[in-house]
Design a protein around this motif. Sequence first.
Motif, mmCIF file in Angstrom:
data_model
loop_
_atom_site.group_PDB
_atom_site.id
_atom_site.type_symbol
_atom_site.label_atom_id
_atom_site.label_comp_id
_atom_site.label_asym_id
_atom_site.label_seq_id
_atom_site.Cartn_x
_atom_site.Cartn_y
_atom_site.Cartn_z
ATOM 1 N N LEU A 20 30.276 63.333 4.361
ATOM 2 C CA LEU A 20 29.402 64.043 3.416
ATOM 3 C C LEU A 20 29.634 63.500 2.018
ATOM 4 O O LEU A 20 30.761 63.322 1.595
ATOM 5 C CB LEU A 20 29.703 65.547 3.436
ATOM 6 C CG LEU A 20 29.371 66.272 4.719
ATOM 7 C CD1 LEU A 20 29.852 67.713 4.627
ATOM 8 C CD2 LEU A 20 27.893 66.223 5.018
ATOM 9 N N ARG A 21 28.566 63.251 1.320
ATOM 10 C CA ARG A 21 28.685 62.749 -0.047
ATOM 11 C C ARG A 21 28.483 63.896 -1.019
ATOM 12 O O ARG A 21 27.475 64.585 -0.975
ATOM 13 C CB ARG A 21 27.658 61.656 -0.290
ATOM 14 C CG ARG A 21 27.950 60.417 0.552
ATOM 15 C CD ARG A 21 27.040 59.276 0.232
ATOM 16 N NE ARG A 21 26.926 59.092 -1.206
ATOM 17 C CZ ARG A 21 25.810 58.723 -1.805
ATOM 18 N NH1 ARG A 21 24.728 58.493 -1.119
ATOM 19 N NH2 ARG A 21 25.772 58.576 -3.109
ATOM 20 N N SER B 3 30.521 71.727 14.649
ATOM 21 C CA SER B 3 31.845 71.094 14.598
ATOM 22 C C SER B 3 32.552 71.394 13.288
ATOM 23 O O SER B 3 33.764 71.646 13.271
ATOM 24 C CB SER B 3 31.728 69.583 14.796
ATOM 25 O OG SER B 3 31.340 69.288 16.117
ATOM 26 N N LEU B 4 31.815 71.383 12.185
ATOM 27 C CA LEU B 4 32.416 71.700 10.891
ATOM 28 C C LEU B 4 32.869 73.153 10.865
ATOM 29 O O LEU B 4 33.973 73.468 10.429
ATOM 30 C CB LEU B 4 31.444 71.412 9.748
ATOM 31 C CG LEU B 4 31.977 71.691 8.343
ATOM 32 C CD1 LEU B 4 33.241 70.874 8.055
ATOM 33 C CD2 LEU B 4 30.897 71.397 7.302
ATOM 34 N N ILE C 21 39.857 70.111 14.264
ATOM 35 C CA ILE C 21 40.173 69.787 12.875
ATOM 36 C C ILE C 21 39.906 68.314 12.604
ATOM 37 O O ILE C 21 39.335 67.956 11.566
ATOM 38 C CB ILE C 21 41.629 70.179 12.537
ATOM 39 C CG1 ILE C 21 41.750 71.711 12.570
ATOM 40 C CG2 ILE C 21 42.046 69.628 11.182
ATOM 41 C CD1 ILE C 21 43.163 72.233 12.403
ATOM 42 N N GLU C 22 40.265 67.444 13.527
ATOM 43 C CA GLU C 22 40.004 66.005 13.355
ATOM 44 C C GLU C 22 38.509 65.721 13.287
ATOM 45 O O GLU C 22 38.058 64.953 12.435
ATOM 46 C CB GLU C 22 40.630 65.210 14.494
ATOM 47 C CG GLU C 22 42.130 65.087 14.400
ATOM 48 C CD GLU C 22 42.704 64.257 15.530
ATOM 49 O OE1 GLU C 22 42.028 63.311 15.999
ATOM 50 O OE2 GLU C 22 43.829 64.557 15.945
ATOM 51 N N ARG C 23 37.725 66.349 14.165
ATOM 52 C CA ARG C 23 36.260 66.151 14.137
ATOM 53 C C ARG C 23 35.687 66.640 12.811
ATOM 54 O O ARG C 23 34.849 65.982 12.197
ATOM 55 C CB ARG C 23 35.593 66.885 15.301
ATOM 56 C CG ARG C 23 35.770 66.209 16.646
ATOM 57 C CD ARG C 23 34.900 66.858 17.727
ATOM 58 N NE ARG C 23 35.156 68.289 17.907
ATOM 59 C CZ ARG C 23 36.117 68.791 18.686
ATOM 60 N NH1 ARG C 23 36.925 67.992 19.349
ATOM 61 N NH2 ARG C 23 36.253 70.093 18.808
ATOM 62 N N GLY C 24 36.159 67.792 12.356
ATOM 63 C CA GLY C 24 35.683 68.341 11.091
ATOM 64 C C GLY C 24 36.035 67.449 9.915
ATOM 65 O O GLY C 24 35.228 67.274 8.994
ATOM 66 N N GLN C 25 37.216 66.879 9.948
ATOM 67 C CA GLN C 25 37.616 65.977 8.862
ATOM 68 C C GLN C 25 36.693 64.765 8.801
ATOM 69 O O GLN C 25 36.304 64.320 7.728
ATOM 70 C CB GLN C 25 39.070 65.533 9.025
ATOM 71 C CG GLN C 25 39.570 64.712 7.855
ATOM 72 C CD GLN C 25 39.479 65.466 6.538
ATOM 73 O OE1 GLN C 25 39.974 66.583 6.415
ATOM 74 N NE2 GLN C 25 38.841 64.884 5.545
ATOM 75 N N ARG C 26 36.327 64.229 9.955
ATOM 76 C CA ARG C 26 35.399 63.080 9.974
ATOM 77 C C ARG C 26 34.042 63.471 9.388
ATOM 78 O O ARG C 26 33.413 62.692 8.683
ATOM 79 C CB ARG C 26 35.250 62.530 11.393
ATOM 80 C CG ARG C 26 36.466 61.741 11.859
ATOM 81 C CD ARG C 26 36.186 60.963 13.133
ATOM 82 N NE ARG C 26 35.809 61.806 14.255
ATOM 83 C CZ ARG C 26 36.674 62.383 15.105
ATOM 84 N NH1 ARG C 26 37.968 62.199 14.954
ATOM 85 N NH2 ARG C 26 36.234 63.113 16.106
#
Length: 141
Positions: free
Chosen positions: A92-93, A60-61, A82-87
């Motif tokens: 991610l820390r 997804s990323l 893009i929305e899935r990737g943003q989540r």
Amino acid sequence: MVTMTTPTELSSAAALVQAFVSTGDDLTDRAELAAFLRDRRLVTEGAIPITLADFEEAVSLRDAIAAALHRAGGRSFDADAIERGQRILEGLRVTVRLEPSGEPLQLLAPAVVDEVRRGLARIAGAWATVLATGEWQRIRP
């Protein structure tokens, strides 16, 4: 007379992003993800336990970064990707290093213990670097 030239080689950050988005159909299972992460030294050597959820997050990323590049290039893109990737990026820390080791990929460091998420955090750091430098414009998905 001074002639300005465009660098022909991508930075290490851009090369990583390029390699990641270029995996396309070549990234089909968890073993291939492990090999990609290991080959690029994004994780430590040895066995990497990769869950199906880890694999799906990585794909997804990858798809999100490719979609963002397509959008920037004026091509059709998947807004949902893009929305899935943003989540994923928000989950991610990473931490900013005051004194990076000179390598652009070291500006942002993974602040996670899980090996797969550490590898994805390094890819996220590379993406942040190419966005900040404008080098994303030279990456071809």
